[in-house]
Write an enzyme that holds these catalytic residues in place. Sequence first.
Site, PDB file in Angstrom:
ATOM      1  N   ASP A  37       0.826  -1.261   0.150  1.00 14.78           N
ATOM      2  CA  ASP A  37      -0.030  -0.007  -0.111  1.00 14.78           C
ATOM      3  C   ASP A  37       0.855   1.341  -0.060  1.00 14.78           C
ATOM      4  OD1 ASP A  37      -2.313  -1.200  -0.047  1.00 14.78           O
ATOM      5  OD2 ASP A  37      -2.859  -0.927   2.041  1.00 14.78           O
ATOM      6  N   LYS A  59      -3.226   3.703  -3.111  1.00 14.63           N
ATOM      7  CA  LYS A  59      -4.375   4.292  -3.212  1.00 14.63           C
ATOM      8  C   LYS A  59      -4.164   5.832  -2.453  1.00 14.63           C
ATOM      9  CE  LYS A  59      -7.365   0.269  -3.124  1.00 14.63           C
ATOM     10  NZ  LYS A  59      -8.344  -0.320  -2.372  1.00 14.63           N
ATOM     11  N   MET A 174      -8.597   9.137   8.285  1.00 11.19           N
ATOM     12  CA  MET A 174      -9.095   9.163   6.988  1.00 11.19           C
ATOM     13  C   MET A 174     -10.001  10.517   6.946  1.00 11.19           C
ATOM     14  SD  MET A 174      -9.185   5.341   5.602  1.00 11.19           S
ATOM     15  CE  MET A 174     -10.656   5.107   6.811  1.00 11.19           C
TER      16      MET A 174
END
Length: 506
Positions: A37, A59, A174
Amino acid sequence: MSKTGIVYLVGAGPGDPGLITLNGLDALQRSDVVVFDRLAPAGLLKYAKANAELISAAKSPANVALTQAEINDVLIDRAREGKSVCRLKGGDPFVFGRGGEEAIALSDAQVPFTVVPGISSAIGAAAYAGIPVTHRGLASSVTVVTGSEMQDPPNSGVNWEAVAKTGGTAVVLMGASRIEEITSTLISHGRRADEPAAAVQQGTSTEQRTITSTLSGIATGVQNAGLTAPIALVIGEVVALRERISWFDTRPLFGKRILVTRARSQVSRLASGLTELGAEVVECPVIKSTSMEDTTELDASLANLNQYEWVAFASPNGVNQAFERMDHLGLDARAFASCKIAAVGPATVAALKTHGIDADLTPDAFTAEGLVGAFRANSDKPKNAVVFRSDIGRETIPKGLRQLGADVTEVAAYRTVAEEQSAANAHSAFQEGIDVVTFTSSSTVKNLRHLLEGDVTPINNGVVVCMGPVTASTAESFGIEVDIIPEEQSIPGIIAAIRSYFEFAD
């Protein structure tokens, strides 16, 4: 039909490569394929097998290398090829890491898998900011929520009213682009506007930045400070403890990017010492030590050590290469029984000790000149000696011993060559910014300059550290401005000198 492989869903931790578990590191090192990631620590990839297939599944809010369905397919396909696959994920795979979705896909495909938990940024980032998420008398609970669903509050899976009324510590992950909406929502549901809050960017990494404010003011603080994702938003009375127990970002070299040019086999002590003080170490080995192509002379000297009164080693490499050849010749430390041993410095002394030998003579100043001075101060002048050194080593020790009347045999124990593969690393390192450049020998100076095509401007843009006056003189001859020459010419000496330089500058 080939046997199905296995997938390891590994939590790599929030940023500091040292936070991966032993099980996680073992899975990474043994895997044939690594699917990583964006938030997985990049420094961990060097532990992958040399022939491992590395696949980015990065991502970000504006870019997706692979969709989740594509990631699932890659894991299943590679495992069905009989390969072991490490799915390296930032934080913990089951805490907002979509590890559960991947586990379900693997289970449905009847692909074996193992889950290796990791440290979530909800805990790790707070801890590295000096904020315990629970603390007796202040917070007996912690609530971890995602801020990514704030873009659609009516359909959000987060019960913000419950988060506001639960009390204790709240950690929002997030939610970097929606901090103002998140904090306003919490306040509207009863959370105090003056409650302490902190925003931790890039938690546990050397790029960590932390600001504190109140719940009502943290959004403005983040904007003013220019903080960007990833951010862990920590809310609660425990945030006030940061003023007393912050530790990670208060270390003397925190935020400094330091280029280490030593050979790959010798970098660990310097790198670990600098890292412990908060520096980000950029490894760029510009030299490497290799065995002699023709060992005839070296083998002959080792087979006849009883002919020499003194054996002098100019570096740890000389020690290691000598013992490697001795093992090949069926010899061991007993071959030195009739000799006295001289060593340039503590690293060479330590290398000798690993082979069961104590040096008889070491200088106070850890240089070739210092060793010659130690011989000169010795009441018994050497009659004969063999000096093991690099093929491009200086003549200082042999010449000095000859001036003292000794019959000297010079033997090249190893070759020092340029690490040409580091050229790209050198250029990218300086492009990203380097605060300190370290040189431990004249060879490191010459070869870094060579890798930069003779342009020393990037080097001079940082603080330059040279271990000893000889290395400094070489650097200056190429137009490099030397800022630090440690009093003690050793790895601990370099580390102490860099620390003192920045402490004094501050």
